[in-house]
Every structure is written in C-alpha cells, then in structure tokens.
Enzyme design. Structure first.
Site, PDB file in Angstrom:
ATOM      1  N   ARG A  42       1.006  -1.174  -0.080  1.00 37.78           N
ATOM      2  CA  ARG A  42       0.087   0.101   0.008  1.00 37.78           C
ATOM      3  C   ARG A  42       0.913   1.434   0.025  1.00 37.78           C
ATOM      4  O   ARG A  42       2.095   1.211   0.443  1.00 37.78           O
ATOM      5  CB  ARG A  42      -1.042  -0.074   1.245  1.00 37.78           C
ATOM      6  CG  ARG A  42      -0.147   0.021   2.505  1.00 37.78           C
ATOM      7  CD  ARG A  42      -0.747  -0.237   3.659  1.00 37.78           C
ATOM      8  NE  ARG A  42      -0.131  -0.441   4.941  1.00 37.78           N
ATOM      9  CZ  ARG A  42       0.021  -1.625   5.597  1.00 37.78           C
ATOM     10  NH1 ARG A  42      -0.610  -2.559   5.325  1.00 37.78           N
ATOM     11  NH2 ARG A  42       0.913  -1.548   6.286  1.00 37.78           N
ATOM     12  N   ARG A 146      14.198 -13.564  11.776  1.00 39.72           N
ATOM     13  CA  ARG A 146      13.308 -12.522  12.635  1.00 39.72           C
ATOM     14  C   ARG A 146      13.828 -12.589  14.184  1.00 39.72           C
ATOM     15  O   ARG A 146      14.219 -13.835  14.469  1.00 39.72           O
ATOM     16  CB  ARG A 146      12.082 -12.324  12.520  1.00 39.72           C
ATOM     17  CG  ARG A 146      11.256 -13.791  13.063  1.00 39.72           C
ATOM     18  CD  ARG A 146       9.633 -13.477  12.799  1.00 39.72           C
ATOM     19  NE  ARG A 146       8.965 -14.435  12.982  1.00 39.72           N
ATOM     20  CZ  ARG A 146       7.715 -14.754  12.958  1.00 39.72           C
ATOM     21  NH1 ARG A 146       7.047 -13.607  12.588  1.00 39.72           N
ATOM     22  NH2 ARG A 146       7.105 -15.717  13.423  1.00 39.72           N
ATOM     23  N   TYR A 214      -1.827 -22.701   4.906  1.00 45.39           N
ATOM     24  CA  TYR A 214      -1.577 -21.612   6.119  1.00 45.39           C
ATOM     25  C   TYR A 214      -2.574 -20.900   6.417  1.00 45.39           C
ATOM     26  O   TYR A 214      -3.298 -20.257   5.799  1.00 45.39           O
ATOM     27  CB  TYR A 214      -0.270 -20.548   5.432  1.00 45.39           C
ATOM     28  CG  TYR A 214      -0.028 -20.121   6.473  1.00 45.39           C
ATOM     29  CD1 TYR A 214       0.914 -20.211   7.398  1.00 45.39           C
ATOM     30  CD2 TYR A 214      -0.427 -18.534   6.879  1.00 45.39           C
ATOM     31  CE1 TYR A 214       1.413 -19.172   8.451  1.00 45.39           C
ATOM     32  CE2 TYR A 214      -0.220 -17.507   7.728  1.00 45.39           C
ATOM     33  CZ  TYR A 214       0.967 -18.023   8.656  1.00 45.39           C
ATOM     34  OH  TYR A 214       1.183 -17.487   9.726  1.00 45.39           O
ATOM     35  N   ASP A 216      -3.606 -17.841   9.563  1.00 50.97           N
ATOM     36  CA  ASP A 216      -3.255 -16.949  10.727  1.00 50.97           C
ATOM     37  C   ASP A 216      -4.155 -17.345  11.803  1.00 50.97           C
ATOM     38  O   ASP A 216      -5.151 -17.784  11.323  1.00 50.97           O
ATOM     39  CB  ASP A 216      -3.262 -15.407  10.427  1.00 50.97           C
ATOM     40  CG  ASP A 216      -1.933 -14.985   9.719  1.00 50.97           C
ATOM     41  OD1 ASP A 216      -0.882 -15.461  10.204  1.00 50.97           O
ATOM     42  OD2 ASP A 216      -1.927 -14.217   8.924  1.00 50.97           O
TER      43      ASP A 216
HETATM   44  C1  LIG Z   1       6.677 -19.563  14.052  1.00 53.39           C
HETATM   45  C2  LIG Z   1       5.130 -19.196  13.740  1.00 53.39           C
HETATM   46  C3  LIG Z   1       4.544 -17.885  14.046  1.00 53.39           C
HETATM   47  C4  LIG Z   1       3.362 -17.627  13.697  1.00 53.39           C
HETATM   48  N1  LIG Z   1       2.795 -16.136  13.890  1.00 53.39           N
HETATM   49  C5  LIG Z   1       1.670 -15.994  13.833  1.00 53.39           C
HETATM   50  C6  LIG Z   1       1.227 -14.589  13.975  1.00 53.39           C
HETATM   51  O1  LIG Z   1       2.078 -13.735  14.396  1.00 53.39           O
HETATM   52  N2  LIG Z   1      -0.115 -14.142  13.640  1.00 53.39           N
HETATM   53  C7  LIG Z   1      -0.984 -15.048  13.421  1.00 53.39           C
HETATM   54  O2  LIG Z   1      -2.148 -14.759  13.279  1.00 53.39           O
HETATM   55  N3  LIG Z   1      -0.596 -16.469  13.242  1.00 53.39           N
HETATM   56  C8  LIG Z   1       0.844 -16.752  13.527  1.00 53.39           C
HETATM   57  N4  LIG Z   1       1.088 -18.258  13.280  1.00 53.39           N
HETATM   58  C9  LIG Z   1      -0.075 -19.118  12.675  1.00 53.39           C
HETATM   59  C10 LIG Z   1      -0.604 -19.668  13.897  1.00 53.39           C
HETATM   60  O3  LIG Z   1       0.175 -20.284  14.935  1.00 53.39           O
HETATM   61  C11 LIG Z   1      -1.660 -20.472  13.319  1.00 53.39           C
HETATM   62  O4  LIG Z   1      -2.719 -20.039  12.588  1.00 53.39           O
HETATM   63  C12 LIG Z   1      -2.460 -21.699  14.278  1.00 53.39           C
HETATM   64  O5  LIG Z   1      -1.812 -22.065  15.148  1.00 53.39           O
HETATM   65  C13 LIG Z   1      -3.123 -22.779  13.361  1.00 53.39           C
HETATM   66  O6  LIG Z   1      -3.995 -23.463  14.277  1.00 53.39           O
HETATM   67  P1  LIG Z   1      -4.336 -24.944  13.838  1.00 53.39           P
HETATM   68  O7  LIG Z   1      -5.399 -25.306  14.762  1.00 53.39           O
HETATM   69  O8  LIG Z   1      -4.442 -25.151  12.525  1.00 53.39           O
HETATM   70  O9  LIG Z   1      -3.055 -25.762  14.058  1.00 53.39           O
HETATM   71  P2  LIG Z   1      -2.290 -26.006  15.562  1.00 53.39           P
HETATM   72  O10 LIG Z   1      -2.233 -24.634  16.467  1.00 53.39           O
HETATM   73  O11 LIG Z   1      -0.549 -26.440  15.011  1.00 53.39           O
HETATM   74  O12 LIG Z   1      -2.810 -27.134  16.018  1.00 53.39           O
HETATM   75  C14 LIG Z   1      -2.748 -28.543  15.664  1.00 53.39           C
HETATM   76  C15 LIG Z   1      -2.984 -29.259  16.853  1.00 53.39           C
HETATM   77  O13 LIG Z   1      -2.706 -30.800  16.549  1.00 53.39           O
HETATM   78  C16 LIG Z   1      -1.977 -31.401  17.363  1.00 53.39           C
HETATM   79  N5  LIG Z   1      -1.354 -32.666  16.907  1.00 53.39           N
HETATM   80  C17 LIG Z   1      -0.858 -32.693  15.467  1.00 53.39           C
HETATM   81  N6  LIG Z   1      -0.606 -33.926  15.387  1.00 53.39           N
HETATM   82  C18 LIG Z   1      -0.916 -34.612  16.251  1.00 53.39           C
HETATM   83  C19 LIG Z   1      -0.950 -36.123  16.584  1.00 53.39           C
HETATM   84  N7  LIG Z   1      -0.376 -37.145  15.555  1.00 53.39           N
HETATM   85  N8  LIG Z   1      -1.404 -36.544  17.897  1.00 53.39           N
HETATM   86  C20 LIG Z   1      -1.926 -35.459  18.620  1.00 53.39           C
HETATM   87  N9  LIG Z   1      -2.118 -34.288  18.254  1.00 53.39           N
HETATM   88  C21 LIG Z   1      -1.503 -33.952  17.149  1.00 53.39           C
HETATM   89  C22 LIG Z   1      -0.856 -30.458  17.732  1.00 53.39           C
HETATM   90  O14 LIG Z   1      -0.035 -30.902  18.875  1.00 53.39           O
HETATM   91  C23 LIG Z   1      -1.542 -29.211  17.889  1.00 53.39           C
HETATM   92  O15 LIG Z   1      -1.856 -28.797  19.040  1.00 53.39           O
HETATM   93  C24 LIG Z   1       2.355 -18.416  13.558  1.00 53.39           C
HETATM   94  C25 LIG Z   1       2.701 -19.632  13.108  1.00 53.39           C
HETATM   95  C26 LIG Z   1       4.164 -20.160  13.468  1.00 53.39           C
HETATM   96  C27 LIG Z   1       4.601 -21.479  13.259  1.00 53.39           C
END
Ligand SMILES: Cc1cc2nc3c(=O)[nH]c(=O)nc-3n(C[C@H](O)[C@H](O)[C@H](O)COP(=O)(O)OP(=O)(O)OC[C@H]3O[C@@H](n4cnc5c(N)ncnc54)[C@H](O)[C@@H]3O)c2cc1C
Length: 228
Positions: A42, A146, A214, A216
């Site tokens: 932007r 970072r 991906y 957020d």
């Molecule tokens: C380094 C990093 C920085 C980030 N920064 C930001 C940010 O600044 N702002 C933002 O909005 N988003 C950010 N995100 C994204 C955010 O973390 C994700 O959007 C969010 O965690 C996704 O949720 P989810 O439920 O899809 O996955 P997850 O939070 O990963 O949940 C999946 C769950 O399933 C469990 N699981 C997986 N496999 C198994 C298994 N075999 N047995 C038992 N349990 C299992 C895992 O342990 C986990 O608890 C970031 C991500 C990362 C990696």
C-alpha cells in the site's frame, strides 16, 4: 517477476529477495508467484505489516484463552494420536483431526513437504533489546529471519528480556512441521488426500496440517467458529 511488478526492483532487492530465499530455502525464482501476491502492498505511511483495522492478541496470551475455553473438559496432552489410533477413533461419534493429513492416510499418495523452524532463545540482562515484539531481517547475510522480543507483546516492564532468533529450516522426519509448502507438486498430492477426507462422515479435518494450508490465528478461529 510477480514481486518486481508489485513493488519494483529496489524494494524487491532490499525487502523481498533475500528474505524469501531464507524463508523457503530455495531461489526466489523457484517460489510460486502466489506467495508474493500475499504481500500486503500500500502507499501510505502506516508501517504496520498487516492492513487489518484491529490487531492484537488476547490479554494474558493464548494459553489463558485456551485454558478458559477448555475448562471442565478432559484434556490429555503429549499423546500422539497414532500411538493408539483404534482407541481414539472409537472414543467419540465425531473426531476432529488436526494432525498431518498424509500421515492420517498412511502416506498412500506420498509425503507432503513442510518448512520447519529452529528457535534460539536468550535471556538478556537489559530491560529492552529492540523496542518491538518482532523485527525481521530481510537480507540473505543474516542467517535468521527475525528476532522476537516476547515482553513487548504485553508491554512488559521486567528488568530483563527474553529474545528468540528464528531460523527457517528444511523439515525432516521428527521435526515440527510448521508451514505447508503449497507448490504445485504438494498441492496435487494434497488434493488426493482431500478426496478421501471429503468422503469421511464422522471426521472433521481442520487446521494447517489437516488442510495443508497456511492459516493466521484470526483465520483459524473464524474457521473453527464456522465449522462449529
Ligand atoms: C512460528 C510461527 C509464528 C506465527 N505467528 C503468527 C502471528 O504472528 N499471527 C498469526 O495470526 N498467526 C501466526 N502463526 C500461525 C498460527 O500459529 C496458526 O494459525 C494456528 O496455530 C493454526 O491453528 P491450527 O489449529 O490449524 O494448528 P495448530 O495450532 O498447530 O494445532 C494443531 C494441533 O494438533 C496437534 N497434533 C498434531 N498432530 C498430532 C498427533 N499425531 N497426535 C496428537 N495431536 C496432534 C498439535 O499438537 C497441535 O496442538 C504463526 C505460526 C508459526 C509456526
């Protein structure tokens, strides 16, 4: 080409090229163009990364929020679903699965690729290191992408400070799979798993690993509310 047409050569070289190559571990020319399209561009003096009108995190952090949501529910952590799959599959009428979709289907169409991360933490004997929660290093010479200074997420006034340097790495077996690599090859493999998942009646596949996408935080929260 996508990046240059979006921001021009100078900004591409200063902000995008080195960072993209560090983040994805490949040449910028090998990264799919849509990843660059995601960059918010932007013409204003607003130096926030995102365009969203409201930005923030829950007071007290996500742990507090999740603990509140789960109050009164039986929770077992540190248990791999695959350590006793038949038991977990029969535990309830509907299963919400948030793990890797390729593993769920025993990798029958091949393995999906991910990027992983390595974190290097340090406690510094000073109240303030970088004045901001996140500072990104966009040049290729600095090996990390970072530095996070955690206290600034909550406006902490502690006498010391904790910083984390974040290194982007290639994902290997037993590493934490952080980011899906949505190039054409992986997306084609994912589509085959999704076809199987769509036929399941009592399993909800949700999240960045089960949907190979991906998200957020605000997007995954919205998605969960919708599905619920
Ligand atoms: C380094 C990093 C920085 C980030 N920064 C930001 C940010 O600044 N702002 C933002 O909005 N988003 C950010 N995100 C994204 C955010 O973390 C994700 O959007 C969010 O965690 C996704 O949720 P989810 O439920 O899809 O996955 P997850 O939070 O990963 O949940 C999946 C769950 O399933 C469990 N699981 C997986 N496999 C198994 C298994 N075999 N047995 C038992 N349990 C299992 C895992 O342990 C986990 O608890 C970031 C991500 C990362 C990696």
């Amino acid at each position: 080409e996508q990046a240059i047409s979006l921001v021009g050569k100078d900004i591409y070289e200063i902000l995008i090229k080195g960072y993209t190559e560090k983040q994805w571990g490949r040449k910028a020319t090998e990264v799919p163009a849509f990843i660059i399209k995601r960059l918010p561009v932007r013409f204003t003096f607003d130096n926030n990364y995102f365009n969203d009108r409201y930005q923030g995190i829950p007071i007290g952090g996500y742990n507090k929020l999740i603990e509140g949501l789960l109050e009164g529910t039986e929770v077992r952590t540190g248990i791999d679903f695959f350590s006793d799959r038949p038991y977990f599959e029969l535990l309830a009428d509907t299963l919400v699965y948030t793990g890797k979709i390729d593993e769920f289907y025993r990798y029958q169409f091949g393995k999906l690729a991910y990027r992983s991360l390595r974190f290097e933490e340090e406690i510094l004997d000073c109240p303030n290191y970088q004045g901001n929660a996140v500072v990104n290093y966009t040049d290729a010479e600095v090996p990390f992408t970072r530095i996070i200074e955690h206290k600034h997420f909550e406006f902490g006034i502690q006498s010391k400070t904790v910083i984390t340097r974040e290194y982007s790495t290639e994902w290997k077996e037993n590493d934490e799979p952080y980011y899906p690599i949505n190039d054409h090859g992986n997306n084609d493999v994912y589509r085959q798993y999704k076809e199987l998942a769509d036929k399941e009646e009592n399993i909800i596949f949700g999240g960045r690993l089960a949907e190979y996408k991906y998200y957020d935080m605000h997007q995954i929260i919205e998605e969960v509310l919708k599905r619920f």
